[in-house]
Write a protein that holds these residues in place. Structure first.
Motif, PDB file in Angstrom:
ATOM      1  N   SER A 175      -8.302 -14.483  -8.196  1.00 21.01           N
ATOM      2  CA  SER A 175      -6.980 -14.494  -8.845  1.00 21.01           C
ATOM      3  C   SER A 175      -6.599 -13.111  -9.356  1.00 21.01           C
ATOM      4  CB  SER A 175      -6.966 -15.497 -10.002  1.00 21.01           C
ATOM      5  OG  SER A 175      -7.927 -15.150 -10.978  1.00 21.01           O
ATOM      6  N   GLN A 176      -7.621 -12.347  -9.847  1.00 17.09           N
ATOM      7  CA  GLN A 176      -7.342 -10.990 -10.332  1.00 17.09           C
ATOM      8  C   GLN A 176      -6.945 -10.080  -9.178  1.00 17.09           C
ATOM      9  OE1 GLN A 176     -10.800  -9.728 -12.483  1.00 17.09           O
ATOM     10  NE2 GLN A 176     -10.248 -10.883 -14.339  1.00 17.09           N
ATOM     11  N   VAL A 177      -7.625 -10.250  -8.030  1.00 15.37           N
ATOM     12  CA  VAL A 177      -7.289  -9.447  -6.854  1.00 15.37           C
ATOM     13  C   VAL A 177      -5.879  -9.750  -6.381  1.00 15.37           C
ATOM     14  CG1 VAL A 177      -7.870  -8.989  -4.451  1.00 15.37           C
ATOM     15  CG2 VAL A 177      -9.686  -9.230  -6.145  1.00 15.37           C
ATOM     16  N   ALA A 178      -5.535 -11.014  -6.349  1.00 12.51           N
ATOM     17  CA  ALA A 178      -4.190 -11.418  -5.916  1.00 12.51           C
ATOM     18  C   ALA A 178      -3.125 -10.881  -6.871  1.00 12.51           C
ATOM     19  CB  ALA A 178      -4.112 -12.934  -5.834  1.00 12.51           C
ATOM     20  N   THR A 179      -3.445 -10.943  -8.175  1.00 15.91           N
ATOM     21  CA  THR A 179      -2.494 -10.421  -9.166  1.00 15.91           C
ATOM     22  C   THR A 179      -2.299  -8.928  -9.002  1.00 15.91           C
ATOM     23  OG1 THR A 179      -3.171 -12.127 -10.738  1.00 15.91           O
ATOM     24  CG2 THR A 179      -2.014 -10.224 -11.615  1.00 15.91           C
ATOM     25  N   SER A 180      -3.411  -8.200  -8.748  1.00 13.21           N
ATOM     26  CA  SER A 180      -3.331  -6.749  -8.561  1.00 13.21           C
ATOM     27  C   SER A 180      -2.508  -6.406  -7.330  1.00 13.21           C
ATOM     28  CB  SER A 180      -4.746  -6.175  -8.438  1.00 13.21           C
ATOM     29  OG  SER A 180      -4.705  -4.799  -8.176  1.00 13.21           O
ATOM     30  N   ARG A 181      -2.744  -7.147  -6.226  1.00  9.28           N
ATOM     31  CA  ARG A 181      -1.972  -6.895  -5.006  1.00  9.28           C
ATOM     32  C   ARG A 181      -0.500  -7.204  -5.219  1.00  9.28           C
ATOM     33  NH1 ARG A 181      -5.920  -9.566  -0.339  1.00  9.28           N
ATOM     34  NH2 ARG A 181      -7.556  -7.928  -0.413  1.00  9.28           N
ATOM     35  N   GLY A 182      -0.224  -8.275  -5.964  1.00  7.69           N
ATOM     36  CA  GLY A 182       1.164  -8.609  -6.240  1.00  7.69           C
ATOM     37  C   GLY A 182       1.857  -7.549  -7.066  1.00  7.69           C
ATOM     38  N   ARG A 183       1.120  -6.979  -8.038  1.00 12.45           N
ATOM     39  CA  ARG A 183       1.693  -5.919  -8.858  1.00 12.45           C
ATOM     40  C   ARG A 183       1.979  -4.678  -8.023  1.00 12.45           C
ATOM     41  NH1 ARG A 183      -2.154  -5.440 -12.124  1.00 12.45           N
ATOM     42  NH2 ARG A 183      -1.450  -6.987 -13.657  1.00 12.45           N
ATOM     43  N   VAL A 184       1.037  -4.309  -7.144  1.00  8.88           N
ATOM     44  CA  VAL A 184       1.225  -3.139  -6.282  1.00  8.88           C
ATOM     45  C   VAL A 184       2.411  -3.352  -5.354  1.00  8.88           C
ATOM     46  CG1 VAL A 184       0.208  -1.800  -4.410  1.00  8.88           C
ATOM     47  CG2 VAL A 184      -1.183  -2.426  -6.397  1.00  8.88           C
ATOM     48  N   GLY A 185       2.510  -4.547  -4.785  1.00  9.85           N
ATOM     49  CA  GLY A 185       3.640  -4.834  -3.897  1.00  9.85           C
ATOM     50  C   GLY A 185       4.970  -4.787  -4.625  1.00  9.85           C
ATOM     51  N   PHE A 186       4.978  -5.297  -5.858  1.00  7.36           N
ATOM     52  CA  PHE A 186       6.208  -5.300  -6.650  1.00  7.36           C
ATOM     53  C   PHE A 186       6.653  -3.864  -6.952  1.00  7.36           C
ATOM     54  CE2 PHE A 186       8.302  -5.326 -10.832  1.00  7.36           C
ATOM     55  CZ  PHE A 186       9.348  -6.202 -10.569  1.00  7.36           C
ATOM     56  N   ILE A 187       5.702  -3.021  -7.370  1.00  7.80           N
ATOM     57  CA  ILE A 187       6.024  -1.623  -7.678  1.00  7.80           C
ATOM     58  C   ILE A 187       6.461  -0.884  -6.423  1.00  7.80           C
ATOM     59  CG2 ILE A 187       5.067   0.560  -8.501  1.00  7.80           C
ATOM     60  CD1 ILE A 187       3.230  -1.066 -10.339  1.00  7.80           C
ATOM     61  N   ALA A 188       5.720  -1.105  -5.315  1.00  2.00           N
ATOM     62  CA  ALA A 188       6.061  -0.428  -4.062  1.00  2.00           C
ATOM     63  C   ALA A 188       7.455  -0.815  -3.583  1.00  2.00           C
ATOM     64  CB  ALA A 188       5.023  -0.757  -2.991  1.00  2.00           C
ATOM     65  N   GLY A 189       7.820  -2.086  -3.803  1.00  2.54           N
ATOM     66  CA  GLY A 189       9.150  -2.528  -3.389  1.00  2.54           C
ATOM     67  C   GLY A 189      10.264  -1.780  -4.098  1.00  2.54           C
ATOM     68  N   PHE A 190      10.045  -1.418  -5.346  1.00  3.01           N
ATOM     69  CA  PHE A 190      11.043  -0.662  -6.089  1.00  3.01           C
ATOM     70  C   PHE A 190      11.025   0.819  -5.730  1.00  3.01           C
ATOM     71  CE2 PHE A 190      11.273  -4.339  -8.890  1.00  3.01           C
ATOM     72  CZ  PHE A 190      12.615  -4.356  -9.204  1.00  3.01           C
ATOM     73  N   LEU A 191       9.883   1.333  -5.281  1.00  3.40           N
ATOM     74  CA  LEU A 191       9.761   2.763  -5.024  1.00  3.40           C
ATOM     75  C   LEU A 191      10.145   3.170  -3.611  1.00  3.40           C
ATOM     76  CD1 LEU A 191       6.418   3.670  -6.847  1.00  3.40           C
ATOM     77  CD2 LEU A 191       8.756   4.117  -7.594  1.00  3.40           C
ATOM     78  N   VAL A 192      10.068   2.250  -2.657  1.00  5.33           N
ATOM     79  CA  VAL A 192      10.279   2.618  -1.254  1.00  5.33           C
ATOM     80  C   VAL A 192      11.673   3.197  -1.030  1.00  5.33           C
ATOM     81  CG1 VAL A 192      10.570   1.692   1.069  1.00  5.33           C
ATOM     82  CG2 VAL A 192       8.555   1.085  -0.263  1.00  5.33           C
ATOM     83  N   LEU A 193      12.699   2.504  -1.482  1.00  7.08           N
ATOM     84  CA  LEU A 193      14.074   2.961  -1.237  1.00  7.08           C
ATOM     85  C   LEU A 193      14.373   4.286  -1.942  1.00  7.08           C
ATOM     86  CD1 LEU A 193      16.791   2.529   0.079  1.00  7.08           C
ATOM     87  CD2 LEU A 193      17.452   1.096  -1.873  1.00  7.08           C
ATOM     88  N   PRO A 194      14.098   4.429  -3.255  1.00  9.18           N
ATOM     89  CA  PRO A 194      14.345   5.732  -3.893  1.00  9.18           C
ATOM     90  C   PRO A 194      13.560   6.869  -3.237  1.00  9.18           C
ATOM     91  CG  PRO A 194      13.992   4.041  -5.557  1.00  9.18           C
ATOM     92  CD  PRO A 194      13.645   3.432  -4.244  1.00  9.18           C
ATOM     93  N   LEU A 195      12.298   6.601  -2.864  1.00 10.64           N
ATOM     94  CA  LEU A 195      11.488   7.633  -2.232  1.00 10.64           C
ATOM     95  C   LEU A 195      12.063   8.018  -0.873  1.00 10.64           C
ATOM     96  CD1 LEU A 195       8.958   9.375  -2.376  1.00 10.64           C
ATOM     97  CD2 LEU A 195       7.670   7.487  -1.333  1.00 10.64           C
ATOM     98  N   ALA A 196      12.533   7.028  -0.135  1.00 10.50           N
ATOM     99  CA  ALA A 196      13.136   7.312   1.172  1.00 10.50           C
ATOM    100  C   ALA A 196      14.403   8.152   1.017  1.00 10.50           C
ATOM    101  CB  ALA A 196      13.446   6.006   1.899  1.00 10.50           C
ATOM    102  N   LEU A 197      15.237   7.799   0.053  1.00 11.53           N
ATOM    103  CA  LEU A 197      16.453   8.580  -0.197  1.00 11.53           C
ATOM    104  C   LEU A 197      16.117  10.008  -0.624  1.00 11.53           C
ATOM    105  CD1 LEU A 197      18.604   5.912  -2.091  1.00 11.53           C
ATOM    106  CD2 LEU A 197      18.944   6.752   0.242  1.00 11.53           C
ATOM    107  N   TYR A 198      15.103  10.152  -1.477  1.00 12.88           N
ATOM    108  CA  TYR A 198      14.714  11.481  -1.946  1.00 12.88           C
ATOM    109  C   TYR A 198      14.204  12.334  -0.795  1.00 12.88           C
ATOM    110  CZ  TYR A 198      12.490  15.080  -4.795  1.00 12.88           C
ATOM    111  OH  TYR A 198      12.124  16.272  -5.344  1.00 12.88           O
ATOM    112  N   LEU A 199      13.370  11.747   0.056  1.00 12.73           N
ATOM    113  CA  LEU A 199      12.840  12.494   1.199  1.00 12.73           C
ATOM    114  C   LEU A 199      13.958  12.871   2.167  1.00 12.73           C
ATOM    115  CD1 LEU A 199       9.580  10.448   1.946  1.00 12.73           C
ATOM    116  CD2 LEU A 199       9.735  12.744   0.978  1.00 12.73           C
ATOM    117  N   THR A 200      14.934  11.978   2.334  1.00 13.62           N
ATOM    118  CA  THR A 200      16.009  12.222   3.304  1.00 13.62           C
ATOM    119  C   THR A 200      16.999  13.266   2.824  1.00 13.62           C
ATOM    120  OG1 THR A 200      15.819   9.945   4.109  1.00 13.62           O
ATOM    121  CG2 THR A 200      17.858  11.134   4.636  1.00 13.62           C
ATOM    122  N   PHE A 201      17.417  13.165   1.573  1.00  9.60           N
ATOM    123  CA  PHE A 201      18.507  14.003   1.089  1.00  9.60           C
ATOM    124  C   PHE A 201      18.053  15.211   0.263  1.00  9.60           C
ATOM    125  CE2 PHE A 201      20.491   9.800   1.651  1.00  9.60           C
ATOM    126  CZ  PHE A 201      21.479  10.145   2.557  1.00  9.60           C
TER     127      PHE A 201
END
Length: 314
Positions: free
Chosen positions: A2-28
């Protein structure tokens, strides 16, 4: 599990918020820097999609370009005087409006009317640089109608038949621009330093006054050390502003993209834009942009390291 699943869920949640801003920053942001660096090794004209690789020829030419080297010298002069004058004036005014008044029953306070002074000093910050260029164009007019010339003629210090041509005098034009930048920046940094001073307990100032310290000693021994982090950050930002200066120079001085008279107010940004848009030497202009980037990064690192000191807690 359960701790592993929670950790993966947290990483996925954070990554979901960071992907778009990071992509825009790299592009522009990052990708244009990479393109500029690549174009600096070519003879690209800016108009044609074709260009040839010429290695370090653009950088070699920069070292022999008297106009660019003169502009670099002007930027270095501004780099010394803009942060120094702006920070000193902002610190002095901030100290006066926060702790420069007479101490009384209410403890240490600013000079009378300090709240009004903060508004007055901050007012230039609400004006764009384009508006400042128009206003100071009227101040520096080279006839009797100019505010500065009219004032000096009224005092009898200038002959009405030969008013001072502030922006056309080679030995004066750069210093006239310097005064505009300082006048524009002091109000913002006054508010910044005032906010930092208000976080300092009044007991510290009162203890200094009880020990017999005067205003100058209180400023040097108490205020400046406690505000050093804010001063350090301000020096970096003002240094970056001094490395630019494009808007004021291009709008207030003579010549294509400014720089007059006879390149005496030239800065690196105006030389870059002239080569890029006017002469069609875009690869050469990209080399100038890379040099400006490297110098700005070196400036920031050196300033932060040179002004580093032990943090004072209170």
């Amino acid at each position: 599990m359960s701790q592993v699943a929670t950790s993966r869920g947290r990483v996925g949640f954070i990554a979901g918020f960071l992907v778009l801003p990071l992509a825009l920053y790299l592009t522009f942001v990052i990708w244009p820097y990479i393109q500029t660096f690549g174009y600096s090794f070519t003879n690209w004209s800016g108009q044609s999609p074709t260009f040839g690789f010429i290695g370090l020829d653009n950088y070699t030419a920069l070292m022999k370009d008297e106009v660019f080297l003169g502009a670099l010298w002007h930027n270095l002069l501004l780099l010394v005087f803009v942060p120094t004058l702006t920070i000193l004036l902002a610190l002095f005014f901030a100290f006066m409006v926060n702790a420069g008044g007479r101490s009384g029953a209410g403890g240490v306070r600013g000079v009378r009317g300090s709240a009004f002074y903060k508004i007055v000093y901050f007012f230039p910050q609400v004006l764009s640089l384009a508006i400042l260029a128009v206003l100071f164009g009227a101040v520096y007019r080279s006839d009797e109608g100019g505010l500065l010339n009219g004032f000096l003629i009224g005092l009898g210090l200038v002959d009405p038949a030969h008013p001072v041509e502030w922006l056309n005098e080679p030995n004066l034009v750069l210093w006239c621009l310097l005064l505009v930048v300082v006048w524009h920046g002091v109000g913002f940094y006054l508010v910044l330093f005032s906010a930092a001073m208000q976080s300092v307990p009044k007991d510290i100032y009162e203890a200094a006054l009880l020990d017999g310290a005067g205003r100058a000693q209180t400023f040097v021994k108490v205020t400046l050390p406690l505000l050093w982090d804010s001063v350090q950050t301000s020096a970096v930002y003002l240094g970056i502003a001094a490395m630019d200066m494009f808007v004021l120079v291009s709008t207030m001085t003579s010549g294509s993209f400014g720089g007059g008279p006879d390149h005496h107010s030239e800065v690196m940004a105006t030389v870059l834009m002239r080569n890029f848009l006017y002469f069609g030497k875009s690869g050469y202009a990209c080399a100038m942009g890379v040099v400006m980037l490297v110098l700005t990064m070196i400036l920031s690192v050196v300033t932060l390291r040179a002004t580093r000191r032990e943090r004072i807690e209170f």
